[in-house]
Design a protein around this motif. Structure first.
Motif, short mmCIF file in Angstrom:
data_model
loop_
_atom_site.label_atom_id
_atom_site.label_comp_id
_atom_site.label_asym_id
_atom_site.label_seq_id
_atom_site.Cartn_x
_atom_site.Cartn_y
_atom_site.Cartn_z
N LEU A 119 -27.82 -5.87 45.39
CA LEU A 119 -28.90 -6.84 45.24
C LEU A 119 -29.58 -7.11 46.58
CD1 LEU A 119 -27.34 -9.37 42.71
CD2 LEU A 119 -29.39 -7.98 42.38
N TRP A 120 -28.80 -7.12 47.64
CA TRP A 120 -29.38 -7.33 48.98
C TRP A 120 -30.34 -6.19 49.33
CZ3 TRP A 120 -31.10 -8.69 53.55
CH2 TRP A 120 -30.98 -7.87 54.65
N LEU A 121 -29.92 -4.97 49.04
CA LEU A 121 -30.78 -3.84 49.36
C LEU A 121 -32.05 -3.88 48.51
CD1 LEU A 121 -28.32 -0.85 49.83
CD2 LEU A 121 -29.49 -2.25 51.54
N LYS A 122 -31.91 -4.36 47.27
CA LYS A 122 -33.04 -4.36 46.36
C LYS A 122 -33.99 -5.52 46.64
CE LYS A 122 -33.83 -4.30 41.38
NZ LYS A 122 -35.06 -3.53 41.34
N THR A 123 -33.43 -6.73 46.79
CA THR A 123 -34.31 -7.91 46.91
C THR A 123 -34.51 -8.35 48.35
OG1 THR A 123 -32.49 -9.48 46.85
CG2 THR A 123 -33.37 -8.75 44.72
N ARG A 124 -33.63 -7.96 49.23
CA ARG A 124 -33.67 -8.40 50.63
C ARG A 124 -33.51 -9.91 50.76
NH1 ARG A 124 -32.40 -4.28 53.90
NH2 ARG A 124 -33.26 -2.41 52.98
N ASN A 125 -32.93 -10.53 49.74
CA ASN A 125 -32.62 -11.95 49.87
C ASN A 125 -31.32 -12.07 50.65
OD1 ASN A 125 -31.82 -14.56 49.57
ND2 ASN A 125 -32.30 -14.69 47.38
N PRO A 126 -31.36 -12.68 51.85
CA PRO A 126 -30.19 -12.67 52.74
C PRO A 126 -28.95 -13.33 52.15
CG PRO A 126 -32.11 -13.56 53.86
CD PRO A 126 -32.51 -13.39 52.44
N VAL A 127 -29.14 -14.20 51.13
CA VAL A 127 -27.97 -14.84 50.53
C VAL A 127 -26.99 -13.78 50.01
CG1 VAL A 127 -27.16 -16.29 48.65
CG2 VAL A 127 -29.19 -16.93 49.92
N TYR A 128 -27.53 -12.72 49.45
CA TYR A 128 -26.66 -11.67 48.92
C TYR A 128 -25.87 -10.99 50.04
CZ TYR A 128 -29.23 -12.14 44.56
OH TYR A 128 -29.78 -12.62 43.42
N PHE A 129 -26.53 -10.85 51.18
CA PHE A 129 -25.84 -10.23 52.31
C PHE A 129 -24.72 -11.14 52.81
CE2 PHE A 129 -25.53 -8.95 56.85
CZ PHE A 129 -25.06 -7.68 56.61
N GLN A 130 -25.04 -12.44 52.86
CA GLN A 130 -24.00 -13.40 53.26
C GLN A 130 -22.80 -13.31 52.33
OE1 GLN A 130 -26.57 -16.98 53.22
NE2 GLN A 130 -25.28 -17.68 54.91
N LEU A 131 -23.07 -13.23 51.03
CA LEU A 131 -21.98 -13.20 50.06
C LEU A 131 -21.14 -11.94 50.22
CD1 LEU A 131 -23.68 -14.66 46.89
CD2 LEU A 131 -21.77 -15.62 48.15
N ALA A 132 -21.83 -10.81 50.38
CA ALA A 132 -21.08 -9.56 50.55
C ALA A 132 -20.20 -9.63 51.79
CB ALA A 132 -22.04 -8.38 50.63
N LYS A 133 -20.78 -10.14 52.89
CA LYS A 133 -20.02 -10.20 54.14
C LYS A 133 -18.87 -11.20 54.05
CE LYS A 133 -20.89 -8.57 58.01
NZ LYS A 133 -20.14 -7.49 58.67
N PHE A 134 -19.09 -12.29 53.33
CA PHE A 134 -18.05 -13.30 53.19
C PHE A 134 -16.86 -12.75 52.40
CE2 PHE A 134 -16.76 -17.23 50.58
CZ PHE A 134 -15.77 -17.58 51.48
N TRP A 135 -17.15 -12.14 51.26
CA TRP A 135 -16.06 -11.75 50.37
C TRP A 135 -15.36 -10.47 50.79
CZ3 TRP A 135 -13.49 -14.74 47.22
CH2 TRP A 135 -14.10 -15.93 46.82
N ILE A 136 -15.96 -9.73 51.72
CA ILE A 136 -15.34 -8.48 52.12
C ILE A 136 -14.04 -8.75 52.89
CG2 ILE A 136 -16.29 -7.96 54.39
CD1 ILE A 136 -17.17 -5.27 53.16
N LYS A 137 -13.94 -9.90 53.55
CA LYS A 137 -12.70 -10.20 54.30
C LYS A 137 -11.53 -10.47 53.36
CE LYS A 137 -14.96 -11.68 58.45
NZ LYS A 137 -15.06 -12.61 59.55
N PRO A 138 -11.67 -11.43 52.44
CA PRO A 138 -10.55 -11.59 51.49
C PRO A 138 -10.26 -10.31 50.72
CG PRO A 138 -12.42 -13.03 50.92
CD PRO A 138 -12.70 -12.46 52.26
N PHE A 139 -11.30 -9.53 50.45
CA PHE A 139 -11.07 -8.26 49.77
C PHE A 139 -10.16 -7.37 50.61
CE2 PHE A 139 -12.28 -3.77 49.63
CZ PHE A 139 -11.96 -3.47 48.33
N ALA A 140 -10.47 -7.26 51.90
CA ALA A 140 -9.69 -6.37 52.77
C ALA A 140 -8.24 -6.81 52.86
CB ALA A 140 -10.32 -6.32 54.16
N VAL A 141 -8.03 -8.11 53.01
CA VAL A 141 -6.65 -8.61 53.12
C VAL A 141 -5.89 -8.30 51.83
CG1 VAL A 141 -5.24 -10.67 53.36
CG2 VAL A 141 -7.32 -10.44 54.70
N THR A 142 -6.55 -8.57 50.70
CA THR A 142 -5.89 -8.33 49.42
C THR A 142 -5.62 -6.86 49.20
OG1 THR A 142 -7.24 -10.17 48.63
CG2 THR A 142 -6.03 -8.94 46.97
#
Lengths: 471, 332
Positions: A40-63
């Protein structure tokens, strides 16, 4: 009950597999969510999506890390603790697991590095590609594992040669009768588990900070998601139930608390205490005919009961019976929360309603609990068989001295217990931090000689500094 | 055809194990070297240099396991159950070091604890792998239906320590490739000492095997075998000498790493040459232990199509992160 090596091996396998399954069921869902946000970030360029992807990638990596280390254990335990099983069933299950490693495990591992650490090394499209591949890897992995597990539940396409199983038709082995139900049920469970973690964390942040746009966005998206996923899961679960009724009638009888050899029409037992000695339910609360309606889709259909097989061929009923009720109860709780959110949304109060947000913030463990409960239904419900009707669990354990298994089991308990505490501690720390602000993301990516991804973001943020509402 | 297929899977198995030993070897080796690194920033760099690859490297271990399970289920059952204790210990080690990657960077107060987990876990895993290797090459007995391996003997302890040192050597050569400055110099110095240790252990293990194991002695010394097998010890010596020279501190590229890999390949081929065609040494051969033909055929397209693919994207992944570890990289 004497603690011989076979019992201890079963306890160890149950314990290590229960611990393991917590993590993939989260990462399958989170990988999907992250891929959606990045797309969605690549498509809409709405930075909120980028924030969300960057935020959740950390818990993802730990898990993911927890899933990897606990998963390796399982790939060894067949051989270390169930050598008889490996020898007998290896020719059928081994190739399925080999395909899992070749098509899924390596795929995840190979692209995970790029997904986690490649931000400054590859272009944004390539990064997105890596994320999507990791997501596909997690799905494929679930597919193969559940195919193998389903074969043990509903064996097909095999022949027995000198006491060993051989495949006569691989298509039937892989696509055995319960496989589609189990794969669909598990993937949906994973999506729901992750969704409710996202919902809980977002609700917590919305409660604390009304201006956290990213949290509102993810809360809203995940709630739309569960509104579709929960009913779908109920539908798939119903189909799975019918499949169990057909292929594993004894398991179904344990789930429903049906004792007579054949019962017709079936009540729906809401609560009871299954009494295995006297072969009946104590303190039963039941709705007549409802069981028939659900299980046979008619008002007076019947089903096979537990007494149709001798006691030594029955599972331990209470675990199956209660786990099932926990799973279904949580399913309806999820449905309730999703519908409540829909109702609040219509009144435009989704982000204001304190009671809802408070309930939502406590929903984080429910998906994992339901997943575990579901696994207990399916795995203990199959006992005493390891391969339904063909291989008894107690007969295929490794001939090990009991002390060795007791030693490894207790070490696993201590080790996994501490790791779970560490995991919860670090996850809490990570999740409380919230999404990184856009300024932070910008400075993080603002390094010399960066390829496309970082430059695009920096440019984007510089062009429209306030759009999307940075914190 | 069955015979050829079984041999093919034996080669695939060997390839998987070799890949594992080299790839996870260098990242386990960095864990072994951990106490010899000075400060937190050096340790950060070391962690960063492998945090994107350790997971993929470890997958080769699982690959080796499932190839054994799929193609030689009986060997899988016997080997794993008879090596219960060292394998479970190895798993504990791998678990500890695996989680250390995730938690070390996120911790403040408990950082020492994760450092210890990374060092202890890596060393324990390496030691256990070496002992398993020693137990396998030493050979086992059939007691009734059960295959018994002796994993706790002077020989296996020695092979365990040798593998720890060997992995540390791979790790230090990897550091020469991935780092700069003081860290590189330190890695080269450590590497030099480790080459000597490794060469001495290779000689001791070889002589020990020839002395104590009749099967190995026959295999190596019978007829013209010694002549055919001669390239292995000779090349090992050449690689070892060359590696010692290369680790003089002026080298900052991949040469030492490739030489160390060469040394490992020679050692591995030498071991396989001493064991072939046994899978349960020296009791049952791969011809007796392979899975039914239907299983071997079913897995074949998977191996032929996906293994090259896996190698291709693994290589691609390494290329993306090629070069020295950069300070600006913060990860995810």
């Amino acid at each position: 009950m004497e603690l011989d090596a076979a019992i201890l091996s079963r306890m160890q396998f149950a314990f290590t597999v229960s611990f393991h399954i917590l993590f993939p069921s989260i990462t399958i869902g989170l990988a999907t969510a992250i891929a959606i946000w990045e797309g969605l970030w690549l498509k809409t360029r709405n930075p909120v999506y980028f924030q969300l992807a960057k935020f959740w990638i950390k818990p993802f990596a730990v898990t993911f890390g927890m899933g990897v280390v606990s998963g390796i254990v399982l790939s060894f335990e067949f051989g270390t603790n169930f050598s008889g099983f490996s020898e007998k069933v290896g020719p059928v299950l081994g190739p399925l697991l080999a395909y899992e490693v070749l098509t899924a495990f390596f795929l995840e591992a190979g692209f995970l590095g790029v997904m986690l650490f490649g931000w400054q090394r590859v272009s944004e499209r390539l990064h997105f590609f890596a994320t999507v591949i990791v997501m596909l890897g997690t799905w494929l992995s679930a597919f193969w594992i559940l195919s193998a597990n389903s074969w043990m539940q509903t064996p097909a396409g095999y022949e027995l040669v000198d006491g060993r199983f051989q495949a006569s038709d691989w298509w039937e082995v892989v696509f055995n009768p319960s496989m589609p139900h189990r794969v669909a049920h598990m993937l949906l469970a994973a999506m729901l588990t992750a969704s409710f973690i996202i919902i809980a964390v977002s609700a917590w942040h919305v409660l604390r900070d009304k201006t956290a746009l990213w949290a509102k966005k993810s809360l809203s998206m995940a709630l739309w998601g569960t509104l579709v996923l929960v009913p779908l899961q109920i539908f798939v679960g119903d189909g799975h139930g019918l499949n169990v009724k057909e292929y594993q009638p004894v398991k179904l009888a344990a789930i429903e608390g049906i004792w007579p050899e054949h019962e017709q029409p079936l009540p729906l037992v809401l609560f009871a205490w299954p009494n295995m000695e006297e072969e009946r339910n104590d303190y039963e609360v039941a709705v007549p005919h409802l069981g028939s309606l659900i299980l046979t889709h008619s008002l007076d259909g019947g089903a096979q009961g537990l007494k149709s097989v001798p006691p030594e061929d029955r599972p331990y009923v209470p675990i199956v019976f209660f786990s099932f009720r926990v799973m279904v109860g949580i399913g309806f709780l999820m449905l309730f929360v999703s519908l409540w959110a829909l109702w609040l949304r219509r009144k435009n109060r989704l982000y204001e309603n304190k009671p809802f947000l408070t309930v939502a913030r406590w929903m984080w463990p429910v998906g994992s609990i339901a997943t575990l409960a579901g696994w207990y239904v399916t795995e203990t419900g199959r006992q005493p068989w390891l391969v339904e009707g063909l291989v008894r669990t107690m007969e295929v354990a490794s001939p090990l001295p009991a002390e060795k298994v007791l030693w490894s089991l207790s070490t696993f308990v201590v080790l996994y217990g501490s790791l779970l505490l560490a995991y919860l501690y670090f996850m809490r720390k990570l999740l409380r931090k919230g999404a990184p602000s856009l300024e932070a993301l910008e400075s993080q990516l603002n390094a010399p000689d960066l390829p496309g991804y970082a430059k695009a973001l920096v440019k984007q943020v510089a062009d429209k500094p306030t759009e999307g509402g940075a914190r | 055809m069955e015979q050829e297929l079984a041999l093919f899977y034996f080669l695939v198995l060997g390839f998987g194990v070799l890949m594992y030993v080299i790839l996870d070897g260098f990242d386990l080796g960095l864990g072994v070297l951990y106490p010899w690194l000075d400060d937190d920033s050096e340790r950060d760099t070391v962690m960063r240099s492998i945090s994107h690859v350790w997971d993929g490297n470890e997958t080769w271990l699982v690959f080796g396991g499932v190839v054994l399970f799929a193609a030689f289920p009986t060997a899988y059952a016997h080997l794993l159950s008879s090596l219960y204790v060292p394998l479970v210990l190895m798993l504990f080690g791998l678990i500890l070091r695996g989680v250390a990657f995730e938690y070390r960077f996120k911790s403040v107060r408990s950082r020492r604890l994760w450092d210890a987990a990374f060092f202890g876990g890596s060393t324990l895993a390496a030691m256990c792998q070496g002992m398993v290797l020693g137990a396998v090459v030493q050979g086992g007995d059939m007691v009734g239906e059960m295959f018994v391996l002796h994993w706790f003997t002077p020989f296996t302890i020695f092979t365990g320590l040798s593998v720890v040192a060997g992995y540390a050597l791979l790790g230090s050569c990897y550091l020469v490739l991935k780092t700069r400055g003081d860290l590189l110099m330190r890695a080269a110095r450590l590497g030099r000492r480790l080459v000597v240790v490794m060469m001495v252990s290779l000689v001791i293990v070889s002589l020990w095997m020839l002395y104590s194991n009749e099967w190995v002695r026959t295999r190596w010394l019978e007829g013209l075998n010694a002549l055919y097998l001669l390239p292995m010890p000779v090349l090992s010596a050449v690689f070892g000498f060359w590696l010692y020279r290369a680790l003089d501190g002026n080298e900052c590229g991949a040469r030492p790493f490739w030489l160390a890999v060469g040394l490992f390949v020679m050692g591995f081929v030498g071991l396989v040459a001493g064991l072939f065609p046994f899978l349960l040494p020296h009791q049952m051969t791969l011809w007796e232990l392979h899975a039914p033909e239907s299983s071997l055929w079913f897995t074949l397209p998977g191996v032929l199509i996906f293994l090259p693919l896996v190698l291709a994207y693994t290589l691609w992944g390494y290329r993306i992160f090629a070069g020295k570890v950069e300070d600006f990289e913060e990860g995810y």
